[in-house]
Design a protein around this motif. Sequence first.
Motif, PDB file in Angstrom:
ATOM      1  N   LEU A  12      -2.273   0.175   1.347  1.00  0.00           N
ATOM      2  CA  LEU A  12      -1.211  -1.099   2.246  1.00  0.00           C
ATOM      3  C   LEU A  12      -0.246  -1.214   2.017  1.00  0.00           C
ATOM      4  O   LEU A  12       0.303   0.812   1.250  1.00  0.00           O
ATOM      5  N   GLU A  49      -3.741 -10.091  -1.328  1.00  0.00           N
ATOM      6  CA  GLU A  49      -2.203 -10.989  -2.332  1.00  0.00           C
ATOM      7  C   GLU A  49      -2.788  -9.272  -3.466  1.00  0.00           C
ATOM      8  O   GLU A  49      -3.953  -9.214  -4.100  1.00  0.00           O
ATOM      9  N   GLU A  69      -4.766  -6.586   7.377  1.00  0.00           N
ATOM     10  CA  GLU A  69      -4.763  -7.768   6.753  1.00  0.00           C
ATOM     11  C   GLU A  69      -3.658  -8.187   5.289  1.00  0.00           C
ATOM     12  O   GLU A  69      -3.729  -7.187   5.323  1.00  0.00           O
ATOM     13  N   ARG A  70      -3.811  -9.488   5.482  1.00  0.00           N
ATOM     14  CA  ARG A  70      -2.906  -8.888   4.493  1.00  0.00           C
ATOM     15  C   ARG A  70      -3.075 -10.059   2.909  1.00  0.00           C
ATOM     16  O   ARG A  70      -4.489 -10.470   3.231  1.00  0.00           O
ATOM     17  N   TYR A 114       2.833 -10.072  -5.213  1.00  0.00           N
ATOM     18  CA  TYR A 114       3.012  -9.755  -3.790  1.00  0.00           C
ATOM     19  C   TYR A 114       2.159 -10.335  -2.700  1.00  0.00           C
ATOM     20  O   TYR A 114       0.711 -10.286  -3.166  1.00  0.00           O
ATOM     21  N   LEU A 115       2.541  -9.868  -1.334  1.00  0.00           N
ATOM     22  CA  LEU A 115       1.238  -9.978  -0.305  1.00  0.00           C
ATOM     23  C   LEU A 115       2.282  -8.797   0.197  1.00  0.00           C
ATOM     24  O   LEU A 115       2.618  -8.251   0.481  1.00  0.00           O
ATOM     25  N   ALA A 116       0.649  -8.116   0.037  1.00  0.00           N
ATOM     26  CA  ALA A 116       0.969  -6.422   0.551  1.00  0.00           C
ATOM     27  C   ALA A 116      -0.223  -6.490   2.624  1.00  0.00           C
ATOM     28  O   ALA A 116      -0.828  -7.676   2.241  1.00  0.00           O
ATOM     29  N   GLN A 117       0.017  -5.279   3.253  1.00  0.00           N
ATOM     30  CA  GLN A 117      -0.621  -5.275   4.658  1.00  0.00           C
ATOM     31  C   GLN A 117      -1.758  -4.153   4.414  1.00  0.00           C
ATOM     32  O   GLN A 117      -0.872  -3.065   4.125  1.00  0.00           O
ATOM     33  N   THR A 118      -2.481  -4.477   4.760  1.00  0.00           N
ATOM     34  CA  THR A 118      -3.522  -2.893   5.410  1.00  0.00           C
ATOM     35  C   THR A 118      -3.200  -2.377   6.704  1.00  0.00           C
ATOM     36  O   THR A 118      -2.951  -3.086   7.640  1.00  0.00           O
ATOM     37  N   GLN A 119      -3.348  -1.141   6.180  1.00  0.00           N
ATOM     38  CA  GLN A 119      -3.271  -0.238   7.473  1.00  0.00           C
ATOM     39  C   GLN A 119      -4.139   0.867   7.410  1.00  0.00           C
ATOM     40  O   GLN A 119      -4.565   1.176   6.067  1.00  0.00           O
TER      41      GLN A 119
END
Length: 359
Positions: free
Chosen positions: A224, A275, A272-273, A69-74
């Motif tokens: 993430l 993996e 940022e995305r 999956y793709l996760a997004q950095t926060q």
Amino acid sequence: MTKLSNKFSQLSKSSKIWIIVSVLIVLGAIFILIKAKKAEENLPTAKTYSITVSTLKLEKGKVSLTLPYLAQTQNDMDVNLASKIAARVDYVKNSGVFVKKGEIIAKLDATSIEANQKSIESQLAAAKTALKNLEATHKRTLELLAVKGASIEQSEMEESKIAELEAKVESLTQNLNDVTNTLTYAIIKAPVDGMISKNTVNVGDMIMPGQPVATISASSDYYLMLYVPSNLKVYNVFVQNKSYPAIPLNTTMNGLTAYRVNVEPGGMMTGERVEVNVEVFNGEGIKIPFDAILNRNNKSYVFVKENEKATPVEINIIQDGEDGAVISNNELVGKEIVVAKQDILLTLLSGASIKTEEK
């Protein structure tokens, strides 16, 4: 027969020749067919060859399945700095500069605020002096009133003026505190360690309250955000071969369930995305590779090896992952199943014999 002979004798010579040729052609064709049939019967029987396949003995044990999956950095520590006063910009740091917590980001012209502060300080000092003098006068008035050397009216008038001066001192003190607090807004400092990712003002600009000055991307406390289908159970998340727990946030976005994954800092940037591998099964089960599964008419099958044959058996898939699936068919434990490409598995449906690949 005599009649046929008479009719044949009455035909012209060319007609007789044509009839004789036709009969000979038919007899020749029949002779050729008979010869071909005999030749076919004498051909050797075609040999059938066994299909060489690999097999896998099914076992039940601890299984882990993952999906990419793709996760997004926060980062909740990222800040957007804005001005709280109307002033001219005297100094501001450029974007792309790393700053420490408490470091000055911008300085605003506070000349008018400082002038107002000095004016209030002078008024406050004068009010305190007047109050002190009036309190001393009132003390003497009270002494004289005790010996009937002063009137009650004079004493009450002094008390009223003292109350007015006390209220004035209190008001000026509050004003001075407000101005002093406002003066601190003229210096904008970094609340966190991080990088100035955006600068929205320049030296000499006139800014108003609420106007953005700079954005700081924090250098720590990243996490993430992961969104997966609501029917998918998430156990853990693997980031760069490290396992982290997935924290459900009990909220959704576009029908997807949200999870927070607290990760160790490692040069991440907000937005940022990344993996990741999401663990979708963790427990006891029977794991089989996808090359062992044949899908036909919305059903799934495996081929169980029985001597030189492979028998198709319908299976129930509990969960599939990136490198295989988990099934609930406990009756298959200890059985050998065929592992091959789809075209070979389709061939096995016709009853072809198999030969185990030598290891």
